[in-house]
Design a protein around this motif. Structure first.
Motif, PDB file in Angstrom:
ATOM      1  N   GLU A  72      -1.715 -14.378   0.051  1.00 50.92           N
ATOM      2  CA  GLU A  72      -0.530 -14.049  -0.755  1.00 50.92           C
ATOM      3  C   GLU A  72      -0.582 -12.655  -1.363  1.00 50.92           C
ATOM      4  OE1 GLU A  72      -0.444 -17.181  -3.643  1.00 50.92           O
ATOM      5  OE2 GLU A  72       0.274 -18.662  -2.210  1.00 50.92           O
ATOM      6  N   ILE A  73      -1.716 -11.995  -1.264  1.00 48.95           N
ATOM      7  CA  ILE A  73      -1.886 -10.661  -1.857  1.00 48.95           C
ATOM      8  C   ILE A  73      -1.667  -9.620  -0.769  1.00 48.95           C
ATOM      9  CG2 ILE A  73      -3.504  -9.079  -2.972  1.00 48.95           C
ATOM     10  CD1 ILE A  73      -4.845 -11.565  -4.223  1.00 48.95           C
ATOM     11  N   LYS A  74      -0.638  -8.811  -0.929  1.00 50.58           N
ATOM     12  CA  LYS A  74      -0.322  -7.756   0.043  1.00 50.58           C
ATOM     13  C   LYS A  74      -1.001  -6.454  -0.374  1.00 50.58           C
ATOM     14  CE  LYS A  74       2.266 -10.378   2.557  1.00 50.58           C
ATOM     15  NZ  LYS A  74       1.792 -10.884   3.817  1.00 50.58           N
ATOM     16  N   ILE A  75      -1.607  -5.799   0.580  1.00 55.44           N
ATOM     17  CA  ILE A  75      -2.367  -4.573   0.307  1.00 55.44           C
ATOM     18  C   ILE A  75      -1.472  -3.473  -0.261  1.00 55.44           C
ATOM     19  CG2 ILE A  75      -3.847  -2.794   1.332  1.00 55.44           C
ATOM     20  CD1 ILE A  75      -5.062  -5.695   1.097  1.00 55.44           C
ATOM     21  N   GLY A  76      -0.247  -3.364   0.229  1.00 54.01           N
ATOM     22  CA  GLY A  76       0.675  -2.355  -0.296  1.00 54.01           C
ATOM     23  C   GLY A  76       0.927  -2.516  -1.782  1.00 54.01           C
ATOM     24  N   VAL A  78      -1.124  -3.891  -3.991  1.00 50.59           N
ATOM     25  CA  VAL A  78      -2.350  -3.503  -4.697  1.00 50.59           C
ATOM     26  C   VAL A  78      -2.443  -1.979  -4.799  1.00 50.59           C
ATOM     27  CG1 VAL A  78      -4.883  -3.550  -4.649  1.00 50.59           C
ATOM     28  CG2 VAL A  78      -3.582  -5.583  -3.953  1.00 50.59           C
ATOM     29  N   VAL A  79      -2.213  -1.285  -3.693  1.00 50.38           N
ATOM     30  CA  VAL A  79      -2.314   0.179  -3.687  1.00 50.38           C
ATOM     31  C   VAL A  79      -1.299   0.782  -4.655  1.00 50.38           C
ATOM     32  CG1 VAL A  79      -2.031   2.259  -2.270  1.00 50.38           C
ATOM     33  CG2 VAL A  79      -3.305   0.298  -1.377  1.00 50.38           C
ATOM     34  N   ARG A  80      -0.078   0.248  -4.664  1.00 46.68           N
ATOM     35  CA  ARG A  80       0.937   0.786  -5.593  1.00 46.68           C
ATOM     36  C   ARG A  80       0.535   0.569  -7.042  1.00 46.68           C
ATOM     37  NH1 ARG A  80       4.151  -1.453  -1.501  1.00 46.68           N
ATOM     38  NH2 ARG A  80       5.496   0.059  -0.451  1.00 46.68           N
ATOM     39  N   VAL A  81      -0.052  -0.580  -7.354  1.00 48.42           N
ATOM     40  CA  VAL A  81      -0.486  -0.863  -8.727  1.00 48.42           C
ATOM     41  C   VAL A  81      -1.579   0.110  -9.151  1.00 48.42           C
ATOM     42  CG1 VAL A  81      -1.778  -2.547 -10.130  1.00 48.42           C
ATOM     43  CG2 VAL A  81       0.227  -3.280  -8.833  1.00 48.42           C
ATOM     44  N   LEU A  82      -2.546   0.345  -8.279  1.00 44.08           N
ATOM     45  CA  LEU A  82      -3.688   1.169  -8.653  1.00 44.08           C
ATOM     46  C   LEU A  82      -3.458   2.671  -8.466  1.00 44.08           C
ATOM     47  CD1 LEU A  82      -6.592  -1.018  -7.233  1.00 44.08           C
ATOM     48  CD2 LEU A  82      -5.839  -0.817  -9.617  1.00 44.08           C
ATOM     49  N   ASP A  83      -2.708   3.050  -7.436  1.00 45.22           N
ATOM     50  CA  ASP A  83      -2.568   4.475  -7.105  1.00 45.22           C
ATOM     51  C   ASP A  83      -1.147   5.019  -7.201  1.00 45.22           C
ATOM     52  OD1 ASP A  83      -5.240   4.878  -6.660  1.00 45.22           O
ATOM     53  OD2 ASP A  83      -5.132   4.788  -4.481  1.00 45.22           O
ATOM     54  N   GLY A  84      -0.182   4.169  -7.417  1.00 46.46           N
ATOM     55  CA  GLY A  84       1.189   4.641  -7.488  1.00 46.46           C
ATOM     56  C   GLY A  84       1.873   4.610  -6.132  1.00 46.46           C
ATOM     57  N   PRO A  85       2.935   5.387  -5.972  1.00 49.67           N
ATOM     58  CA  PRO A  85       3.746   5.336  -4.755  1.00 49.67           C
ATOM     59  C   PRO A  85       2.948   5.665  -3.492  1.00 49.67           C
ATOM     60  CG  PRO A  85       4.727   6.810  -6.383  1.00 49.67           C
ATOM     61  CD  PRO A  85       3.402   6.385  -6.918  1.00 49.67           C
ATOM     62  N   LEU A  86       3.413   5.119  -2.385  1.00 49.82           N
ATOM     63  CA  LEU A  86       2.768   5.380  -1.093  1.00 49.82           C
ATOM     64  C   LEU A  86       3.194   6.711  -0.489  1.00 49.82           C
ATOM     65  CD1 LEU A  86       3.161   1.835   0.538  1.00 49.82           C
ATOM     66  CD2 LEU A  86       1.186   2.759  -0.687  1.00 49.82           C
ATOM     67  N   LEU A 124       2.742  -0.927   7.408  1.00 48.39           N
ATOM     68  CA  LEU A 124       1.416  -1.483   7.648  1.00 48.39           C
ATOM     69  C   LEU A 124       0.874  -2.204   6.412  1.00 48.39           C
ATOM     70  CD1 LEU A 124      -1.113  -1.719   9.493  1.00 48.39           C
ATOM     71  CD2 LEU A 124      -1.908   0.379   8.404  1.00 48.39           C
ATOM     72  N   LEU A 125       0.854  -1.520   5.266  1.00 44.73           N
ATOM     73  CA  LEU A 125       0.231  -2.082   4.066  1.00 44.73           C
ATOM     74  C   LEU A 125       1.013  -3.252   3.477  1.00 44.73           C
ATOM     75  CD1 LEU A 125      -1.015   1.148   2.256  1.00 44.73           C
ATOM     76  CD2 LEU A 125      -2.259  -0.352   3.832  1.00 44.73           C
ATOM     77  N   ASP A 126       2.338  -3.216   3.573  1.00 47.99           N
ATOM     78  CA  ASP A 126       3.143  -4.297   3.003  1.00 47.99           C
ATOM     79  C   ASP A 126       3.127  -5.554   3.859  1.00 47.99           C
ATOM     80  OD1 ASP A 126       3.783  -2.725   0.832  1.00 47.99           O
ATOM     81  OD2 ASP A 126       5.734  -2.114   1.621  1.00 47.99           O
ATOM     82  N   ASN A 127       2.660  -5.433   5.091  1.00 42.67           N
ATOM     83  CA  ASN A 127       2.595  -6.593   5.985  1.00 42.67           C
ATOM     84  C   ASN A 127       1.162  -7.050   6.238  1.00 42.67           C
ATOM     85  OD1 ASN A 127       5.439  -7.142   6.704  1.00 42.67           O
ATOM     86  ND2 ASN A 127       5.350  -5.002   7.313  1.00 42.67           N
ATOM     87  N   ARG A 128       0.215  -6.476   5.533  1.00 44.60           N
ATOM     88  CA  ARG A 128      -1.189  -6.858   5.682  1.00 44.60           C
ATOM     89  C   ARG A 128      -1.642  -7.544   4.402  1.00 44.60           C
ATOM     90  NH1 ARG A 128      -4.823  -4.381   9.316  1.00 44.60           N
ATOM     91  NH2 ARG A 128      -2.869  -4.305  10.459  1.00 44.60           N
ATOM     92  N   SER A 129      -2.157  -8.743   4.531  1.00 42.25           N
ATOM     93  CA  SER A 129      -2.649  -9.490   3.370  1.00 42.25           C
ATOM     94  C   SER A 129      -4.126  -9.196   3.147  1.00 42.25           C
ATOM     95  CB  SER A 129      -2.455 -10.992   3.577  1.00 42.25           C
ATOM     96  OG  SER A 129      -3.328 -11.464   4.586  1.00 42.25           O
ATOM     97  N   LEU A 130      -4.584  -9.552   1.971  1.00 44.64           N
ATOM     98  CA  LEU A 130      -6.002  -9.433   1.658  1.00 44.64           C
ATOM     99  C   LEU A 130      -6.827 -10.283   2.622  1.00 44.64           C
ATOM    100  CD1 LEU A 130      -8.276  -8.412  -0.191  1.00 44.64           C
ATOM    101  CD2 LEU A 130      -7.752 -10.322  -1.726  1.00 44.64           C
ATOM    102  N   ALA A 131      -6.318 -11.457   2.967  1.00 46.95           N
ATOM    103  CA  ALA A 131      -7.024 -12.329   3.921  1.00 46.95           C
ATOM    104  C   ALA A 131      -7.167 -11.641   5.274  1.00 46.95           C
ATOM    105  CB  ALA A 131      -6.286 -13.655   4.071  1.00 46.95           C
TER     106      ALA A 131
END
Length: 149
Positions: A72-76, A78-86, A124-131
């Motif tokens: 349920e956790i999408k990498i995109g 996470v990256v936006r939360v920690l680093d801001g916009p893509l 890529l990042l919004d369609n890739r889960s942590l799993a």
């Protein structure tokens, strides 16, 4: 570009995703096993907790665990939360758009190219889960072991 904060946050989440469901991990253990400065990891995990990715418990039996299933956790996110916009430049961002002072946005070829870059990265990042990220690493390790045999 992914910052160390983003990289360390993803490494910590992958670490937690490998734990049995509900089991807590100590910050020091996560930091040591992933070569992350503990003090920096404390701050990162606080941000991940505030964003709803992890849960924490204080005390001698405390630690961190995932707040959601890894699928349920999408990498995109996470990256936006920690680093801001893509987006590599502000005028190509969807979430934190800022107009450039030095160009005409309708004809600026740099902006149009960077919007394509942002779209490809987000796709890529919004369609890739942590799993999926965790399992891809396990698949790479297994492939490497098979090649050595």
């Amino acid at each position: 570009m992914l910052t160390k904060k983003g990289k360390y946050g993803l490494k910590a989440l992958v670490h937690l995703s490998k734990m049995p469901p509900g089991q807590l991990a100590f910050v020091g253990d996560i930091a040591a096993k992933n070569n992350i400065p503990k003090k920096f990891l404390d701050a990162i995990l606080g941000e991940l907790r505030n964003a709803g990715f992890v849960q924490s418990r204080k005390g001698k039996d405390g630690g961190y665990r995932l707040a959601k299933l890894p699928s349920e956790i999408k990498i995109g996110h996470v990256v936006r939360v920690l680093d801001g916009p893509l987006a590599p430049i502000p005028c190509a961002s969807r979430s934190q758009y800022q107009r450039c002072e030095d160009c005409d946005e309708t004809t600026c070829q740099v902006r149009h190219m960077m919007m394509e870059v942002r779209h490809a990265v987000a796709e890529l990042l919004d369609n890739r889960s942590l799993a999926a990220m965790r399992d891809a690493a396990n698949d790479d390790i297994a492939d490497g072991l098979r090649q050595k045999v």
